[in-house]
Structure formats: C-alpha cells, structure tokens
Design a protein around this motif. Structure first.
Motif, PDB file in Angstrom:
ATOM      1  N   ASP A   1       4.884 -21.276  25.209  1.00  0.00           N
ATOM      2  CA  ASP A   1       3.702 -20.868  25.967  1.00  0.00           C
ATOM      3  C   ASP A   1       3.091 -19.626  25.312  1.00  0.00           C
ATOM      4  O   ASP A   1       3.572 -18.521  25.502  1.00  0.00           O
ATOM      5  N   GLU A   2       2.093 -19.838  24.516  1.00  0.00           N
ATOM      6  CA  GLU A   2       1.440 -18.752  23.763  1.00  0.00           C
ATOM      7  C   GLU A   2       2.460 -17.861  23.057  1.00  0.00           C
ATOM      8  O   GLU A   2       2.479 -16.654  23.264  1.00  0.00           O
TER       9      GLU A   2
ATOM     10  N   SER B   1      -0.379 -23.898  31.096  1.00  0.00           N
ATOM     11  CA  SER B   1       1.001 -23.450  31.321  1.00  0.00           C
ATOM     12  C   SER B   1       1.670 -24.316  32.372  1.00  0.00           C
ATOM     13  O   SER B   1       2.860 -24.610  32.289  1.00  0.00           O
TER      14      SER B   1
HETATM   15 MG   LIG Z   1      -0.952 -19.935  30.643  1.00  0.00          MG
END
Ligand SMILES: [Mg+2]
Ligand SMILES: Nc1ncnc2c1ncn2[C@@H]1O[C@H](COP(=O)(O)OP(=O)(O)OP(=O)(O)O)[C@@H](O)[C@H]1O
Ligand SMILES: Nc1ncnc2c1ncn2[C@@H]1O[C@H](COP(=O)(O)OP(=O)(O)OP(=O)(O)O)[C@@H](O)[C@H]1O
Ligand SMILES: [Mg+2]
Ligand SMILES: O=P([O-])([O-])[O-]
Lengths: 279, 223, 319, 252, 252, 223
Positions: D173-174, D44
């Motif tokens: 991010d995910e 991240s």
């Molecule tokens: Mg992360």
C-alpha cells in the motif's frame, strides 16, 4: 516443526482470559470504594453539611462549611502562584528549549512532581511557618502551589510541544514576532490542553492532605486571615476519620462524597477539554 | 562509458530499442545490397524477394514506435534518454523510407531486367556502397552516441551527391545520343535518385544523432 | 554571527524588544523550578543536620525511636516503607499491565474507553479518601475475615503469625496496591496507545494471532514505558502518606508478619512533625524526610529516564 | 498466464459507506498489478480485503468472493491467520519492530510457527535480506536495532520480513510514498525483481510509479473498477474515456 | 529579467554539519524557480535561509549574503520580522491555525500583529481567497474552522494566508508532497498563476513536479549547487553530467 | 469536444504545438503554390524566393521539435497526449521534407525558365493542387483528431499517383519524339515526382493521425 495453529489459538484464548481476569480484579476493589463512598456519603450529606462548621466533640450535626471555604481559598491562592509560573516556564522550555539547561529544568520539574507531598509540607513549614512563627493559610497555599507548578509546567509543555512546529513557523513566516507567536499561536492552539492540565492540577491539590498538616494545620472555626491556620476539607476528613466518633465518621463520609464529586467533575471537565482538542 | 540507469529494466528497455534499431538498420543494409544485386546481376527473383522483404522493415518500424511510446509513457525519460527515444522515433521513419527506396530500386531493377542492359553499372554500385556505409555508420553513431562518426556521415553525403550528379549527366548524354535508351535511362536515373535519397536519410539520422549527443540542433546549419 | 539570537538584541526603534522581554520573563519562571528543587534539598539537609551530626549512620541502622530519651533510629520506618511498597507493587504490576492490555487491545473500543475512564477517575481520588475507606471498611473486614483465615490456613508461615489487628502491614499493602493500580494502569494504557497502528498491522499481516501481536509488537514497543510506569508507581507508593498512616497501625517494629502493625517514613512525619518535642526530634524527622526525598528522587529519575526513552523513540526513530 | 487472486463481485461497506462496489478483477500470477485512482476511491480498501485486514475493523463488511488459487478466502472456516501467511503485506510507512534487531525483525514472522533452529534461521535471514538487496548493507550489524537504518532500508527490511514467511502474494500500500526519490527507485527496482517469485499487488498514488513498475494496471473511481489491463495499454491507449482523462490529467 | 533574490556565497552550518556550501544563485523576479536534489542535500536549508527561519535554530550559522532587491537581509540592523513579511513561506504539510476560522486564518498575518480594520480585512480575505481559487468553495462558511477543509483546500488556504500580507517572494517547501494527486495538480496550477505577481522558490522532491511548474531549476548535491538554468534546458539538455545523471535516474 | 486539461498551461503548450504545426502547414502550402507558380508563370524570381523560404520551414521544424521535447520532459504526457506529441514530432519531419521537395521544384523551375517552355502545364498544377489539399487536410485531421478526414486523405493519394504515372508516360513519348527535350522533360519528370512525394508525405501524416485517434497503427495495412 510447525506449531499447530490450534495450539496458537488456544494460547491466544488463554491469554485473553487472563487479561480479562486482571481487569476484573482491578475493578472490584475500586467499585467497592466507590459504592461505599456513595452509600455512606449520600446518607450523611445534608444542607447543614454545607452551611455549618463542625460541632465540638460529642455534639451531633454540624458540617464542613469552613473546610470547603478554606480549601477554595487556598486552592485559589495556589493557582494564582502556580499557574503563571508553570505556564511561562513551559513556554521557555517549548520555545527556547533544546539546550542542556532546559533538559535540566524539565528533569527538575519531573522530579519535583514525584516528591511526596508530605515533604513539600515540611519544606513549606521550615520556609514559612517557622519564620512567620505560626501555621497559616499562606504557607498551605504555597505548599499546594509547589505541587501544582510541575504538573502545570509539564502538561503545558507537552501540549505546547504537540503544537506542530510548522504552526509556529507559519506565524513567524507571516512576519509575526516570536513573543506574539508564542502567546497567540502556540499557547492559543494548546489552550484546551493547557486547561486540562490546570484542571488536573487543581483536582490533584484539592485532595492533598499531607502538605497541609504542618502548614495550614486546620481550624475548627471560620478563619478569615491568611496568616492564621485555616480549615481544609481533606484535613477535616482525615481528622474525623481517625477519630473514634461515629458522628464524625459520618461527616468524613459526607466530605469524601463531596470531595470525590468535585474531583470527578474536574476530571470530566478536563476530559471534555481534552476531547475537543483531539478533534 | 555510459553510466547504467538505476532501474535495470529501464536500461533493458532502452537496449531493446537500440537493438531493434540496429536490427532494422541491418535489414535495411541487406535490402540496399540485394536491390542493387538484383540490378547488377539482373536477378529479378531477388528483386521480387527484396520487394516482399519491405514488410519486415515496416513491421519493425511499428514495433519500435510502439516500444518508444511505451517507454515514454512508463519511464518519463528526460535529457539524454528523452532525446534518444524521440530520435529513435524519427530515425525509424527514415529507415522505413530507406526501405521504401530500396523497394523502388528493386521495382526498377525488375523492369530493367526485362530489357537489354544499358551499360555496365560502375558508379551506381559505388554509390550504393557509399550510401549503405552511411546508413550503417549513422546508426552506429546513434547507438553509440558517437557524434564524431555522425559528422563524418554528414560529410560523406557530398560524395554521394556528386556521384548522383555525375550519373545524371552521363545518362543525359546517353539519352540524347540514343533516344531508344530514354525509358531505361530514366529508370536508372530513378535508381540513382533513390540512392541519393537513401544517403540523405542517413544524413538526416546523423544530424539528429549530433543533436542527441550535443543537445544542440545542427540540422539546417551545416550544409 | 549575524543570524544568531537576534531576538535578544535591543531594537533601537521601539526601545525594548518585545521578544527580549518575553524571553526574560519565561527564563525567570523556568529557572524558579530549578531553584525550588534546590531550595527543597538544601532546606531539608540543613534542617536535618543536627540529627545527622548526632547519629551518623546509626540513624539508619538504629531501631529505637524515643523522643523522650532523644534516641532516634529510623530502621523500622525504612523497613515498613520498603516492605509495603514492594509488596504492593508486586501485586499491582501484573494486574495493571493485564488490564491496560485489555483496555487497549482486547476490549471493544467503547467498552475499553469506559473502563479506562473509570480507572482514570479512580486515580484522581485523594489518598485521604482511600484512607477513610481503608480504616473504616477494609481494616475491619480484614480483621474479621481475611486475617483469621490466613492465620488458620497459613499460620505456619512466618508471614501470617500473630493476632488479627485489622490495621496492619497487610492492610497497608492492600491499600497501596489499590491506589497504585490506577496510576500504573493509566500510564501503561497511554504507553500502549502510543504503539502505532502500523506496528500492530505489521504483526497481523505476518499472520500473528492477537496474543502474538501483543507479545510481538505491543509489549516490546512499550517495554521501557511500562517499566517507567511501574517505577513511577513505586515512587508513589513509597511517598504515600495519608492512606497508609490511617491503616498501617503506626507501630515502629520490624516483623516478618504481615498481620502485625508497622510504620512508614511518611507516616511518622505526618504523625509527629507538627508537635515535635525537641529540636533533635524535628531534625530526626527532617532526616527521615531527607531519606524519603533521596529515595523518591532516585526512583523518579529512573522512571523519567525510562519514560523519556519511550517518547524519544516515538518522536525520533519512528521515521 | 494463470490467475493467482480473483475478486468476484467484491463489495466493502464501512457502516453506511459503500467503499468498494461490485469489483471483479483477476490478478495474474508472477506479475505486478498496480491499483490507481483518486484519493478515497477504495484502493486501500480493496487491497486490505485480500488478506482479510478488515477483520480488525468492526464496522467493515465484506461481501463477494476473493479466490486465492481456487478457494474463497472469505469462506466460513477459513482461518484469517493462515491466509495472512500466504498473502503478505507491506505498508506505506516502514514499520520494523523497533525493539528488535535487524535479524529478529526478519525472522519475526517465521518464528510464529514454532521454535526455529539457529542455522535454519540464519539461512532464512540471509536469503531474505539478499532478496531485497539489503544483505551487503547490513550483514555486519544484524544485531543492531532496526531503527538505525534509513527509511528506505527500513522499508526493504519490512519487505524482507514479509518474504521470510514465504508468502505467495505480496500486497503493497503505497510502499514508497514516505521515501525519498533514491529509496523509491530502489523499492521500484526491487518490486520488478520480486515478481519473478511472487504475485504483487501495489496501490500507488503516483501514476508514473504505476507506469514504471507494473505489468497490469487497474483504475478505480468512486469505489468502482473502471478499467484494468496491461500497463502499456492503459498508459498509451486506454479503452475508457474516464481512464484516459485520469491518466492525462484531465479530471476535475 | 531582473533578479529578485540573489544568494552570494551562502554557507549554512548546523553545529559541525556544513549543510550548504558556498552557494551563489540568482532567483529572477516573477518566475518560479525549483530546487531539486537528493534527500539531505540542503534544499530546505537554502530555502529557509531566505526568510531567516534559521534565526530560531540555536545551532544554525549562516554566512554569505542574501540580497533581496538590493539589500542583504543578513545585514546588521535588519529586522528578521520585516524580512519575513516580504518573504512569505508555505510548508510541506498544510498548517492552518486550527483554533481560527477560515476568515481569521487568511487575515492572521494582520490579526496576530494586532491590527485589523474590518472592512479592509473583508477585502483582503476575499481577494486572497479568490487568488488561490478557494473563494467559491468557502465563501459561505468563512466563519467555520479551517480544519474542516480538505488537505488540498487547507494548503490553498495557507497560500492565501501568505499572500494576504502582500509578500514579494514566496518560498514553498514541498508544498504538495502531503496531498493527493488532484490537489497536487491544483496547487501546481496555482503556482503557475501566482508567478505573475510573485517571485516563487519551491523545493520539491518530485522531479516531474519541478519540470511541470518551474521556469528555472537549481540542482543541489551534497550542499552544493551543481547547476541552475532554465527548466526546459535542465530537463532536456543539462550542462553537467551530474545533473543529467540525477534527472535521468542514473545516480547511485 | 475535447475536455480541457487540469493544467491550463499544459493545454496552452499543446495548443502552441498545434498552432505552430498549422502555421508550418500553411507555409508549406504557400511553398507548394509558389513553387508551382514560379514554374507555370516562369517567374524565376519567385522560385528564388521560394527556395529561400525553405529556411523558415526548417526553423519551424526545429522549434516544434524543441517544444515537443520540452513538453515530453516537463509534462510526462500519456495516452492521447503522448500520441499527439510523438506524432507531432514525426509530422514536422514530413512537413519539412515537403518543404525540401518544394525547393527541388523551385530549383527545377528556375532551370526550366532558362529554356523555352516544353509545353503548357496542365496536369502538373492539378497534381500540385491535389497534393496541397492533401497536406492541408492531413494537418486539419491531425489538429482536429478527425480520422474520417485522414482516411479521405489516404484515399486521395491514389489520384496523385495516377496523375504522376500519366505525366511520366506523356513525357516519355515526348522525349522519344524529340530528344532535344530530354533534359527539360527529365526536369519536369522530377517535378512530378516531387509532387507525388509531397502527396506521399501527406498520406504518411494522415496514417499517423488515424493511429493517434484510434490508437492503432494502420500504416502499412491499407494500401
Ligand atoms: Mg489508501
Ligand atoms: N476503517 C474505515 N472506516 C470507515 N470508513 C473507511 C475506513 N477505511 C476506509 N473508509 C472509507 O472508504 C473509502 C475508501 O477508502 P480507501 O482508504 O480505500 O481509499 P484510497 O483509495 O486508498 O484513498 P487514499 O488514496 O487516500 O489512500 C473512503 O471513503 C474512506 O473514507
Ligand atoms: N535544524 C538542524 N539541525 C541540525 N542539522 C540540520 C538541521 N536542519 C538540517 N540539518 C542538516 O542539514 C542537511 C541538509 O538538510 P535539509 O533539510 O536542508 O535537506 P533537504 O535537501 O531539504 O532534504 P529533504 O529532501 O530530506 O527535505 C542535512 O544533513 C540535515 O541533517
Ligand atoms: Mg527538505
Ligand atoms: O501524600 P498524600 O497523597 O497521602 O496526601
């Protein structure tokens, strides 16, 4: 129609400045009050203040010992009445809540906490003072308890609700009965938050004046009976403040300083509990 | 009709494998035809070209293998898709080996073309035709997930086997009668065997298709 | 139905079921809250009945309040309460929101925390102490500097006419403003803190400046919560007793001028209830209390509904 | 394939934590690059440095270069606000603005540039929602609150909001880890569609997801880039032992 | 293989929602059965009916039979508390009791019921923690708060807490979905170990996880059981078209 | 040494496949040996048993295929593991076909045993021995991931090929010299071809092992 970035940035700066200004405007009078209380209070507080009762009009010196004791007694009694009701009521709302009736109770508590305290005093007056034929510390305590209950109830319920449902379920899934789960897991986990709520409610009633006006009434002397009028610090501060005597003004300032100190201590303690909980 | 995958790209990838396999099958059929043509029409140059063509089959095998591996690694296929891919992996091997057999036929053809003809080829082309159809149908069955067709292919294998035995018997008589033909007869025999093996590979493919569609393994159960 | 409410069944083996007893206790306590509220309303209504019977609507429209004569009209108190509260709130709201935004979004975390702590501590100061400061410090200052200045420069307006008394409507407005600002600020701060980081990041990632982020993500998200905070502040201002009693001058009159003394509903109760001269007098005070109760009930109900909608959104709709 | 974003010796520190160590990597244009690696390896952090999200964290310190097209976005004088309009971001949890309608959510970022006239806005909303395959599902209720959508729809709405400002790069991010499997598939499908117009960089915990959606995969470990290459290669024949151990579940 | 838990025509209603429809299914002893299906298909609801968790939801109505060994747990006179001691449960998010130490968490099932024998407790704590492979990691800090553990460790602690009360059946509702991949692998590994002693029923969103850990798989759709069988069979040659479509990503 | 998987069960499953393959390899070697023994020692009963034994090989093939499919579906293997499994899938096919070749040898042996011996078998057993070693080593290379050994196997194939050609030449002379031996010579020839094919299969396996270990495909690149 691209608005230039420069314009957007200027606006950003301008709004920031406005908010800084608002904050300063808020802080200045508050700082002034604080400064006055400390300055006037410090110059007036002394050992006598904590050990003596008020001197009759015209005499100098004296203190608020009876007021402090009276406040302590009434707060203790109010707590004894208000805290259990608040906590168990909160457990009901958190554990069995969800149905319509608990929404009503929750709403009632919220409304109750918004009722001006002077009205609480009036109700306590007509419920206790009139039938008992006299102002009394007991009536004062009940009035204060009525103020405490919704505060304790709502903060406790909020704290209980913040305990993740899965924690209760974890306990239940271990074969623990619901009542043990409520007390030993849910309430236990929320304990610090509940303590915060209790401290805040005590801090709140410690400074209440209006509900005591027609219940405890106040007393120039020591009183030991709960069925008689009793002195309380906020009452004394009020009476001294509106009196024309310099010396009583002095005592009022000293009382204010002490009361504020107590209050801040309670608030700090509450914040401390709140913080450990967050971790 | 088969329902589409949620992921269009997954569908595309499976289709790519399917099409590559069909392409490979098509090329293999051409190889069978050409190798036989080079024999029947005594066209050594075609035989040469057929031998060279094998590398295309080899290349396709690697390509399909790689694509299957990629899909396995990237799509985590299950059930029918998984069976499809694993069978694709096995089928390409069979197709590639069919290619090898064709190379063998072409090589023998080249050798036979150097010598005088033994006798007109009648059964061999029939056999080649049958084997070729089997290959085609096995692949069709595979890409269409058609188990009826696959069962038909399995049954056809017997026909090719019988032809092969018949040819072998014939050649035996031939050789006994005229020892000078032995060297040539052995080569023809070899070609017959190759065709039989091609049919065998097609049968293998068909059996695996039945497994893919039905989800049960019939290899080694129907004779 | 087998699975339902097993906790309420009697457990034959152990006699009384612990869960049953426990629930019983909590039920009693929980319902006592409701009982208290109902008793309060009932009691207030009952006690004010004589006044209601005697005056009817005139109680609200009447301007005379004479305990000796036995005529009671509450309009000046209503006027005083409404004007002082509304004006205080008009001043307090922008300041509170501005400083709450400053604390949560602009100030460095630690600094914002200190300011927030200060504001919260000040929200805890008892009103009697504000009153003490108001009457001993602020009122004289108003009398000596601010009011003369207003009279000199804005005396042509009806709002700034008359003599500078110090204790006045203006003083009440100021003290109320000072008192509700910490309340509104700290609730607003909580509301703003509840705005998820993801909301702010969403705005930032779209290329918003900080102010645009506040306008786009923070304030709308907290909208109803902030409104709730303001209304709660209003409730507090309307019901505020001691501080106002100490600085407003306690004169039942209706005047446009902010410089003249006035009176509010809680103040008159505080001043007269303990030594009400007659049954009717105390019934009239009770009726004022009842009006006050009704007003605060409405205001609080409104504020709670708004604040609830915020919390519901957070727990329910936040995904 | 041209490089759209290029990290050169990127280092990110948080106070004393050295979260990203000397990472150099190229993200090719119009392709999906997945960043994978164990928890806390800095995925991240790398992602958020690409649109200067770390500017908001006082403790973060970013050094090295991040070259977008051909200019370093960390150069003095570069305005982060304008960078973030070129590099959009989609987050783990769907985060539509709850107080806004679906329509307003989509146009929210675009409107920052100044007043938009009605028909222009309509066009942008429609095309953005169509791009994320949400148009048909919501076209009859554009004015209702975005919170009435399901989680998966909300996430697609957030993607629509991001592409409405016409970014060049989209960071994710995910983006599907809070969603159910069906919504996840839809998002994955969408990502594969979007790469035709955008350069996409996606962080995912889910190795299989990385395998499914990405063209390139970068494997991070303890803040360092271990290996980066074509996804098919990483997942079938990675060069580094560490990568192979990770993707075959041999770490520990 | 003997059947440990048997659902017979289970129906669960929430108010007007018919969440679980006439489900009959056998869970074999000492094996792992996975429940899969799209979001909202009633997986959790089925699971929670097996230890009477629905007793707490006022709107829930459960009909049909759930036979544990050979008695219906919903029979009149059956104490749900005793059922829950035989049927333990592990939740999606690790939920150790935050106010308790690691030690106390493990022994919580006894302690909360007010009966602990110290030396016995020590033994239970040690064996439970060893069983979940956590002993070595925490044995030196049993008295510290459980909250200091990582997410994965917390989840293993919760499993230890569950097995400490010696249940026969363990229900798990997405036990790894809040964890990182490494912790997930550890939990999966643990599940495969635990089935030697317990009957395990696990709900998971992650099809691949179901494939990895379970011996049997049950596929639910819209509250109905579509198919249940050996995991190898379900994932390679399912009987029902619906199952095949779901596990191959063909639904929609 | 190979690092263990995080999941012990995954390791166990891979090991199971590995061991089943080895078992299959062992059985195939026994089949090669027995089929040859039935020929050399003219033991028709052993030939019979060898033919019957083939079903065990077939059974193992299905078992391993299924296990591989299961692991693919359940473990989503990647990289080396994926290559291992897909190759296992291909290798079993080769092993099974080796079994088929052995059946062929045994069938011919039975037939030959009915007739007078053609000549003492010298080269055929050598060839069988070589092919058998190749099979063994190819499998060893596979389970050990040993590409050096695999390369050795590929090289050994030439030796078998040469032996085969030599035998064919010999038989040709034989048949030409004495046409009455033709029928028997053809059968011996067939057996030689079978052995050659067995070696081919072993080579195929070895090539795939190199792919598994190196991750690159050398099929069709080293002659
Ligand atoms: Mg992360
Ligand atoms: N704002 C921050 N302040 C301090 N440390 C941080 C911050 N953000 C991340 N870190 C640290 O940087 C390291 C990398 O974090 P990062 O969030 O990038 O990991 P990640 O790979 O995304 O992990 P995950 O998969 O859990 O999201 C971690 O050690 C983390 O603790
Ligand atoms: N306590 C409850 N009150 C009312 N309805 C409920 C309750 N619990 C579940 N439901 C409903 O029952 C149905 C099944 O829910 P359940 O949680 O079992 O689904 P699930 O398969 O576990 O989904 P997910 O994968 O999202 O967890 C849903 O429609 C849900 O809305
Ligand atoms: Mg669920
Ligand atoms: O009602 P008070 O807050 O003024 O005591």
């Amino acid at each position: 129609m691209m608005r230039s970035v420069a314009l957007r940035k200027t606006k950003n700066l301008l709004m920031t400045a406005l908010m800084v200004a608002a904050t300063l405007t808020v802080l200045v009078p508050l700082a002034l009050i604080f400064v006055h209380i400390v300055k006037m209070g410090l110059s007036s507080v002394n050992l006598d203040f904590f050990t003596q009762i008020p001197k009759p009009t015209g005499e100098t010196g004296g203190g608020m010992a009876n007021g402090m004791a009276g406040s302590a007694v009434m707060i203790a009694m109010a707590s004894a009445i208000g805290i259990p009701i608040g906590i168990f009521g909160a457990i009901y709302l958190a554990e069995y809540g969800g149905s319509r009736i608990s929404t009503v109770i929750r709403f009632a508590a919220d409304v109750l906490s918004g009722i001006p305290s002077i009205i609480t005093g009036m109700v306590a007056y007509s419920l206790l003072v009139v039938p008992m034929k006299g102002f009394s510390a007991l009536a004062g305590s009940v009035a204060l308890a009525l103020i405490m209950i919704p505060i304790v109830l709502r903060t406790t319920e909020e704290q209980l609700k913040m305990v993740p449902g899965t924690l209760r379920e974890a306990s239940l899934a271990l074969g623990v009965p619901l009542w043990r789960t409520s007390l030993k897991v849910t309430l236990r986990s929320a304990l610090t938050g509940v303590m915060t709520g209790i401290l805040l409610s005590i801090a709140r009633v410690a400074g209440e004046t209006a509900p005591l006006l027609f219940t405890a009434l106040g007393n120039q002397f020591w009183s030991s009976k709960l069925t008689e009028p009793m002195a309380a610090m906020p009452l004394q501060i009020f009476n001294f403040a509106i009196s024309p005597y310099e010396d009583w003004h002095r005592l009022a300032w000293a009382g204010a300083l002490v009361l504020v100190t107590v209050m801040f201590t309670l608030s700090l303690a509450a914040r401390y509990f709140g913080r450990t909980r967050e971790r | 009709m088969e329902r589409e995958h949620f992921s269009r790209h997954f569908d595309e990838e499976l289709n790519e494998i399917r099409e590559k396999l069909l392409e490979m099958g098509g090329k293999v059929e051409v190889m069978i035809a050409n190798s036989m043509k080079s024999l029947v029409e005594r066209d050594s140059e075609l035989a040469e070209r057929t031998i060279a063509f094998d590398h295309e089959i080899n290349h396709l095998e690697m390509e399909i293998d790689e694509k299957c591996l990629e899909v396995l690694a990237r799509r985590q296929p299950a059930a029918r898709d998984l069976r499809f891919i694993t069978l694709a992996l096995k089928i390409v091997t069979d197709l590639e080996r069919i290619g090898d057999q064709c190379t063998g036929i072409a090589k023998r053809a080249k050798e036979l073309n150097e010598e005088p003809p033994l006798k007109p080829y009648i059964d061999l082309p029939r056999m080649a035709e049958a084997a070729s159809v089997m290959v085609k149908e096995a692949l069709d069955a595979f890409v269409r997930g058609d188990d009826t067709l696959a069962i038909k292919v399995c049954k056809n294998d017997q026909f090719v086997d019988e032809l092969n035995e018949q040819i072998q018997r014939e050649l035996l008589t031939f050789m006994m009668g005229n020892p000078s033909t032995i060297s040539r007869a052995i080569k023809v025999n070899y070609i017959s065997k190759c065709l039989e093996r091609i049919a065998d590979h097609a049968t293998n493919v068909a059996e695996m298709v039945i497994f893919m569609v039905k989800g049960k393994d019939i290899r080694h159960t129907i004779a | 139905m087998p699975p339902e409410a097993t906790s309420q069944k009697w457990n034959i083996k152990t006699g009384l079921n612990g869960d049953f007893i426990f629930k019983g206790i909590t039920v009693v306590f929980a319902f006592s809250i409701l009982a208290i509220l109902l008793i309060m309303v009932y009691e207030m209504a009952g006690e004010s009945l004589p006044a209601m019977k005697k005056f009817g609507w005139r109680f609200i429209t009447g301007q005379d309040w004479d305990a000796v004569q036995g005529t009671f009209g509450a309009l000046p108190y209503l006027w005083g309460s409404v004007v002082s509260s509304v004006l205080a709130l008009l001043l307090a709201t922008p300041l509170s929101i501005g400083s709450a935004v400053f604390i949560t979004e602009i100030a460095p975390k630690k600094f914002g925390g200190v300011i927030a702590a200060l504001v919260e501590l000040l929200a805890a100061i008892p009103s009697v102490i504000y009153g003490l400061w108001g009457v001993l410090v602020m009122a004289p200052w108003l009398q000596q500097t601010v009011q003369p200045f207003l009279i000199d420069h804005f005396g042509f307006l009806p709002f700034f006419q008359g003599a500078p008394y110090g204790v006045s409507m203006l003083a009440a407005v100021f003290i109320l403003m000072i008192m509700v600002v910490p309340i509104i600020t700290s609730i607003t701060k909580e509301v703003l803190l509840a705005v998820p980081q993801s909301q702010k990041e969403a705005a930032i990632a779209l290329g918003a400046t900080r102010w645009e982020m506040i306008r786009m993500a923070v304030l709308p998200y907290g909208r109803s919560g902030i409104l709730g905070a303001v209304i709660l502040g209003l409730g507090r201002a309307v019901g505020e007793t001691m501080a106002v009693t100490m600085v407003i001058g306690n004169t039942p009159q209706i005047s446009l001028s902010l410089l003249s003394p006035a009176y509010t509903m809680p103040s008159v109760i505080a001043n007269e209830f303990a030594e009400a001269s007659s049954k009717l007098h105390s019934a009239a005070l009770m009726e004022i209390g009842l009006i006050l109760l009704a007003v605060t009930l409405v205001i609080n109900a409104l504020a709670r509904l708004l604040l609830w909608s915020v919390t519901r959104k957070q727990s329910g709709g936040g995904l | 394939m041209t490089t759209k974003v290029k990290l050169e010796n990127l280092n990110v520190h948080f106070g004393n934590t050295h979260a990203v160590k000397d990472v150099s990597i190229d993200f090719p244009e119009n392709s999906v690059t997945a960043i994978i690696g164990p928890s806390g390896c800095g995925k991240s952090t790398v992602l958020r440095s690409i649109n200067r999200m770390h500017d908001l964290a006082p403790s973060a310190r970013v050094t090295g270069k991040i070259i977008l097209d051909d200019a370093d976005i960390y150069d003095k004088g570069v305005d982060p606000v304008s960078i973030r309009r070129r590099v959009g971001m989609v987050f783990q949890k769907p985060n539509p603005f709850p107080a806004m309608s679906i329509y307003d959510n989509v146009i929210a970022g675009y409107k920052l540039n100044g007043k938009v006239n009605r028909s222009e806005a309509d066009g942008i909303v429609e095309s953005s929602l169509k791009r994320v395959a949400l148009w048909d599902e919501v076209k009859d209720r554009l004015k209702t609150s975005a919170m009435e959508l399901s989680g998966g729809q909300q996430q697609r709405l957030c993607i629509a909001r991001t592409i409405a400002v016409k970014p060049e790069v989209i960071l994710m991010d995910e983006p599907a880890s809070a969603l159910d499997p069906l919504s996840t598939l839809k998002i994955e499908e969408l990502i594969e569609e979007l790469k035709e117009k955008y350069t996409i960089i996606i962080v995912t915990h889910n190795m299989q997801q990385a395998a499914r959606v990405s063209d390139f995969t970068a494997f991070f470990y303890l803040g360092e880039l271990v290996e980066c290459g074509e996804t098919r290669k990483i997942f079938t024949t990675p060069d580094k032992k560490q990568t192979e151990d990770y993707i075959t579940g041999r770490f520990g």
